[in-house]
Structures are given as structure tokens and as C-alpha cells.
Design a protein around this motif. Structure first.
Motif: not given
Length: 299
Positions: A145-148, A154-159, A264-270, A279-280
Motif C-alpha cells: 500500500q505504501v509503495r502504491g 514497475d518501480c523496483v527501488e523504493f525511494p 514480492a512481485r519483483h522477487a522472481p525477476t532477479f 536493484k532494490c
């Protein structure tokens, strides 16, 4: 929390997209010193306003606004927010202050001018305060929710630092990110004090997180959960070993921080731990832990 000068300076600074550490660098002082003036725990020294005006490149109109705010800060001690009995006490003290014994005044000074370190913060410990239960799933959902609220899917590294210093205050008026000196933090890397609309970070952690240090970024995310979930909890005792981990404030903050840094949505892409960490913006250790928790095998 902020003085009239602090409110005005912070608005001008954020409007220019200037980090506190940037202003401090231009003034030749530490981030903690600049923060102390902004939040009102350090007095405005002669010439400071002029230095800020020059460092920020303020217009004549903005400079005048800042000078007026500084004058109000020097002249005012606000008590209108206090209950009537406390306002009466302040007024009575002002009338009698010249008659009080020096030893009593010194004891009172030490008591009243204590740092935020004397409050009851949520400190980073192996066992944290006992708080309301939150499951891993709930904390991960909150992280999403915070990310959203701040970045696209599609943003991987949270600022995290951009959010804390520039953007969270637009959603929560009055919020402040406050760097403090190592001495003021008394061994803590980060701190949230119940009832205060602020996250306190040790100065080197604040600057390290802005530079992209993975551990310091994790600390900032960790403290964000304390702010969101625990700041109104008041005093809480330490969780006992026999009590469930999901009621531990530190476990909750670590779980949230990991999920905020790695979705969790990005984890399988690494491609692996190193790729995920880079990337994170997190440490390899934290990246490995999160990949394991998400059930992603290292390639």
C-alpha cells in the motif's frame, strides 16, 4: 514541533527540492545542526538567516518571509495549545522566575531541557516492545500500500528518503524527518517517539540512506513502520520470549522494511542475490533473506 521559522524554512527548502543535508553542506554545518535550528531545539544565531538566504538563493520576498518568521520565533513562546491549568502555571512561573533559587533553577533546567532521548522511544533491540499483533501477510500488504501511494508498480527501488523528506509531509501535514547527532541519539540509529509526528534518524544514517547505503535505507524503512503503526502506542513493555513474535514491534518493523525494499512481485525477476541487492538498494544479506522468504531460489 516546528517553530514559525522552522515551518517557513522547511517549506522553502522542500519547494526547492533541497535536502536538509544539502542545505547543511552549503552552510558548512552538520545535518543535525541544521535540523536542530529547523525544529527549534537550537536557537537562531545572529547572521544565520542571512546565510540561509544566500545558501538557498532566496528571492527578496522569500528572504523577507523568512526574516519575519525568525522574528516571530525569537519573540514567541506558544502556550495556547496547553490546558488552562498549565497556562496558568507558565504565567505564574514567568512572574516568579527571578525569585527562584539558583540550585532549583538548575535542577529544573536539566529536567525541562532534556533531549528526546529521555522519552520512551521504540529502540532497535532484538526483542522489541509488545504491540498489537500484525501478521507477515498484513505487513507485506501494508508495504505494498505504501509503495502504491508513492511509486508505480514497475518501480523496483523504493525511494525511501525522498518519501520521508519530501513527500510524506504532503499526505501527513506536520510530519518531519529529523536528523540528530550521535550523542542525541544515544546509540540508536533511528527512533520514533510516541505522540510525535516525526522520524528521528542518526545523522550518519540519514546521510548514508541518501547516499544509497543498504543498511541505512533498511533502517529508514524500519522506522517508517514504527511511525505508521506504533507512534500512538504509548509506553509498552518488552515482549517476553513466551509471547508471539508477531506482537514484537521490532519484528514487525523488520518484516515491513524488507517488503518495502523488495516487493514480492519483483522477487522472481532477479538474477540472484547480488542483482536483487543492487536493484532494490539493500544489503546482500537482506536481499538473501527476502528471496528466501518469498520462496525464490538463488540462481
Amino acid at each position: 514541533m516546528l517553530t514559525p521559522f522552522g515551518v517557513t524554512l522547511r517549506k522553502l527548502r522542500l519547494d526547492k527540492g533541497m535536502r536538509l543535508m544539502d542545505l547543511a553542506g552549503r552552510l558548512g554545518i552538520s545535518s543535525a545542526q541544521a535540523s536542530a535550528v529547523e525544529i527549534g531545539t537550537r536557537t537562531i544565531q545572529p547572521g544565520y538567516v542571512e546565510q540561509v538566504v544566500a545558501a538557498m538563493g532566496l528571492s527578496a520576498e522569500q528572504a523577507e518571509e523568512l526574516h519575519r518568521a525568525a522574528d516571530r520565533t525569537r519573540a514567541e513562546v506558544r502556550v495556547d495549545h496547553l490546558p488552562m491549568n498549565q497556562r496558568e502555571l507558565v504565567a505564574a512561573f514567568a512572574r516568579k522566575v527571578d525569585e527562584l533559587p539558583p540550585d532549583f533553577m538548575e535542577q529544573l533546567r536539566k529536567k525541562v531541557l532534556k533531549s528526546v532521548g529521555d522519552d520512551q522511544p521504540f529502540r532497535r533491540k532484538r526483542r522489541g516492545a509488545l504491540v498489537a499483533p500484525h501478521s507477515t501477510a498484513t505487513l507485506r500488504a501494508l508495504a505494498e500500500q505504501v509503495r502504491g501511494a508513492f511509486v508505480p508498480p514497475d518501480c523496483v527501488e523504493f525511494p525511501i528518503m525522498d518519501v520521508l523528506e519530501f513527500r510524506l509531509g504532503t499526505l501527513l501535514p506536520g510530519f518531519a524527518l529529523v536528523p540528530l547527532s550521535r550523542q542525541e541519539m544515544d546509540g540508536d540509529e533511528g527512533r520514533v517517539v510516541p505522540g510525535r509526528d516525526a522520524i528521528f534518524l542518526r545523522e550518519d544514517v540519514y546521510e548514508g540512506a541518501w547516499r544509497g547505503d543498504g543498511r541505512d535505507r533498511f533502517t529508514a524503512c524500519h522506522e517508517l513502520l514504527h511511525f505508521l503503526a506504533h507512534r500512538n502506542a504509548g509506553f509498552a513493555r518488552t515482549r517476553e520470549e513466551s509471547e508471539p513474535m508477531y506482537r514484537d514491534a521490532e519484528w514487525q518493523a523488520d518484516t515491513f522494511a524488507g517488503a518495502l525494499l523488495m516487493s514480492a512481485r519483483h522477487a522472481p525477476t532477479f538474477a540472484g542475490v547480488g542483482d536483487a541487492a543492487a536493484k532494490c538498494g539493500m544489503t546482500p544479506h537482506a536481499a538473501r533473506v527476502m528471496l528466501e522468504k518469498y520462496g525464490v531460489r538463488e540462481m
